[in-house]
Design a protein around this motif. Structure first.
Motif, PDB file in Angstrom:
ATOM      1  N   VAL A 227       0.869  -1.176   0.000  1.00 31.45           N
ATOM      2  CA  VAL A 227       0.000   0.000   0.000  1.00 31.45           C
ATOM      3  C   VAL A 227       0.903   1.222   0.000  1.00 31.45           C
ATOM      4  O   VAL A 227       1.849   1.307   0.793  1.00 31.45           O
ATOM      5  CB  VAL A 227      -0.927   0.024   1.234  1.00 31.45           C
ATOM      6  N   VAL A 237      -4.804   0.775   6.360  1.00 33.82           N
ATOM      7  CA  VAL A 237      -5.355   0.352   5.068  1.00 33.82           C
ATOM      8  C   VAL A 237      -4.865  -1.057   4.736  1.00 33.82           C
ATOM      9  O   VAL A 237      -5.633  -1.920   4.290  1.00 33.82           O
ATOM     10  CB  VAL A 237      -4.966   1.345   3.959  1.00 33.82           C
ATOM     11  N   ILE A 241      -7.112  -4.474   3.919  1.00 36.93           N
ATOM     12  CA  ILE A 241      -6.979  -5.205   2.656  1.00 36.93           C
ATOM     13  C   ILE A 241      -6.571  -6.650   2.919  1.00 36.93           C
ATOM     14  O   ILE A 241      -7.089  -7.585   2.290  1.00 36.93           O
ATOM     15  CB  ILE A 241      -5.972  -4.485   1.741  1.00 36.93           C
ATOM     16  N   ASP A 263     -10.391  -5.888  -5.596  1.00 36.77           N
ATOM     17  CA  ASP A 263     -10.341  -4.651  -6.369  1.00 36.77           C
ATOM     18  C   ASP A 263     -11.608  -3.824  -6.159  1.00 36.77           C
ATOM     19  O   ASP A 263     -11.554  -2.608  -5.959  1.00 36.77           O
ATOM     20  CB  ASP A 263     -10.166  -5.001  -7.851  1.00 36.77           C
ATOM     21  N   VAL A 266     -11.481  -2.252  -2.674  1.00 40.31           N
ATOM     22  CA  VAL A 266     -10.547  -1.138  -2.579  1.00 40.31           C
ATOM     23  C   VAL A 266     -11.114   0.106  -3.275  1.00 40.31           C
ATOM     24  O   VAL A 266     -11.027   1.218  -2.755  1.00 40.31           O
ATOM     25  CB  VAL A 266      -9.183  -1.529  -3.180  1.00 40.31           C
ATOM     26  N   GLU A 270     -11.489   2.097  -0.086  1.00 42.87           N
ATOM     27  CA  GLU A 270     -10.128   2.606   0.121  1.00 42.87           C
ATOM     28  C   GLU A 270      -9.709   3.489  -1.043  1.00 42.87           C
ATOM     29  O   GLU A 270      -8.548   3.497  -1.453  1.00 42.87           O
ATOM     30  CB  GLU A 270      -9.124   1.443   0.273  1.00 42.87           C
ATOM     31  N   ASN A 273      -5.982   5.094  -2.407  1.00 42.81           N
ATOM     32  CA  ASN A 273      -4.814   4.351  -1.932  1.00 42.81           C
ATOM     33  C   ASN A 273      -4.334   3.403  -3.025  1.00 42.81           C
ATOM     34  O   ASN A 273      -5.017   2.434  -3.357  1.00 42.81           O
ATOM     35  CB  ASN A 273      -5.162   3.543  -0.674  1.00 42.81           C
ATOM     36  N   THR A 275      -2.565   0.429  -4.431  1.00 47.95           N
ATOM     37  CA  THR A 275      -2.214  -0.840  -3.798  1.00 47.95           C
ATOM     38  C   THR A 275      -1.851  -1.862  -4.858  1.00 47.95           C
ATOM     39  O   THR A 275      -2.593  -2.059  -5.825  1.00 47.95           O
ATOM     40  CB  THR A 275      -3.399  -1.381  -2.972  1.00 47.95           C
ATOM     41  N   GLY A 320      -7.830  -0.810  -7.263  1.00 48.29           N
ATOM     42  CA  GLY A 320      -8.463   0.469  -7.004  1.00 48.29           C
ATOM     43  C   GLY A 320      -8.195   1.566  -7.999  1.00 48.29           C
ATOM     44  O   GLY A 320      -8.520   2.718  -7.733  1.00 48.29           O
TER      45      GLY A 320
END
Length: 401
Positions: A227, A237, A241, A263, A266, A270, A273, A275, A320
């Motif tokens: 991340v 985070v 995950i 995915d 996220v 999130e 972010n 990742t 993401g």
């Protein structure tokens, strides 16, 4: 009436809040001592320190004299609301000779009968740390000397507040690290494993992680991810995950399917972010590895008697980054007896002053079909990560002969 003080009195007050003995107190005792002294020096009835919760943009009652109830009640006020919120929003002293219900949002102030208030911001460099305010039960016009003294106390409180916040973040980060990174890899039939994690940040933790778990089907799940960022925020985070991927691994038959669900998670929860993640499933006989990569670097495979090489697997976009145009893909790697699969994060091979191919080529020269612990120790010692600027995670899996 406004109070004025002479030079001798001003010097006494200055010495009272810059006393060297204060530096030997821990943070909580220092804040309490400062409030005791400021109450005495200014002749006020109440004194309180509210520190900023940067994530919530709220001031939290942390220490108080004469208003201890607001600390016990966990009083919070958003920046910009009420008296303390106004001080924080403007970052300027605020004087209230006559306190009314419209001026404050903390009912404890009214219940105590506070008539007048003076508040100043607590800052450290460009950062707002919190608010320090004092109050009286009789009406009072606070003068410029009162403001200057309170600002001096706020400077001391700012240093203590920053230390306190850093300690809390560090303690939380270390606790999170202990709970999320395996302290000991599981003993799994057919393979031996070893791992390393070296943070590239003073907090001791970042967004890199690895994970190993067995599935009900007998397959072995191996995960490594990254991340973006460092410190507690990235670690939080990362933890979410990691937990989500474990849940998806139980209901999905392939790594690509699990990463597709991750995915979506996220993107929704999130957002913002960046990742990357690599999820590999090793077959029950340990001879075959099915892998899916979400923007992560390809693993290294080392077979007995042959030079190490990068695996040829499809690499899909990171998690993401936006709607998927095509489904995520799986790749297959054969792991012969004695062979080693090495997964790693970019901190192992990336350097600011060179292209990543240089780091990858150096890594290939280091990896060989040796015990997993030896492989990890070798790459960490020889790949230039003794003082990393980025987090480094390494996970080696060797199939038994």
């Amino acid at each position: 009436m406004t109070r004025s003080i002479n030079d001798d009195e001003r010097l006494r007050r200055l010495e009272a809040v810059t006393d060297a003995t204060l530096s030997r107190l821990d943070v909580s005792d220092l804040l309490d001592e400062l409030l005791d002294r400021v109450r005495d020096l200014l002749g006020v009835d109440t004194a309180a320190i509210l520190l900023l919760d940067g994530h919530a943009r709220q001031l939290v009652a942390t220490a108080a004299k004469g208003l201890e109830e607001e600390v016990r009640a966990g009083f919070r006020v958003p920046v910009g609301h009420g008296f303390a919120g106004r001080v924080a929003a403007t970052r300027r002293p605020v004087r209230l000779p006559d306190v009314t219900a419209t001026d404050v949002v903390n009912p404890i102030l009214l219940e105590k009968g506070v008539r007048s208030l003076l508040g100043v911001p607590i800052v450290a460099g460009p950062d707002l740390i919190g608010v320090l305010h004092v109050g009286t039960l009789t009406r009072r016009n606070f003068g410029d000397d009162d403001v200057r003294l309170l600002e001096l106390v706020a400077d001391r409180a700012g240093v203590a507040g920053r230390i306190r916040a850093d300690k809390l973040d560090l303690a939380a980060a270390l606790a999170l690290q202990r709970s999320l990174l395996p302290t000991q890899l599981p003993e799994v039939p057919g393979v031996e494993m070893a791992a390393r994690y070296v943070p590239g940040h003073s907090s001791g933790i970042g967004g890199d992680w690895y994970d190993v778990f067995t599935l009900p089907s007998g397959w072995l799940g191996v995960v490594i991810g990254d991340v973006s960022g460092h410190g507690l925020a990235s670690a939080v985070v990362m933890g979410r995950i990691r937990s989500a991927l474990r849940a998806y691994a139980l209901i999905c038959d392939t790594p690509a399917e699990a990463l597709s669900l991750l995915d979506r998670k996220v993107q929704h929860f999130e957002a913002g972010n960046l990742t990357t993640a690599l999820y590999a499933m090793i077959s029950p006989d340990r001879g075959r590895v099915v892998v899916s990569s979400a923007g992560h670097l390809c693993p290294v495979i080392a077979e007995p008697g042959r030079p190490a090489e990068l695996t040829e697997i499809p690499v899909d976009p990171p998690l993401g980054v936006g709607p998927r145009i095509r489904p995520r893909r799986n790749g297959t790697i054969l792991l012969p007896p004695g062979g080693v699969l090495l997964c790693y994060t970019d901190g192992l091979v990336e350097r600011r002053d060179q292209i990543i191919d240089t780091g990858l080529n150096r890594l290939l020269q280091l990896v060989r079909a040796a015990p997993a612990e030896t492989v990890c120790a070798t790459v960490m010692a020889d790949a230039g990560v003794t003082r990393p600027t980025d987090d480094v995670a390494v996970l080696a899996v060797r199939r038994h002969r």
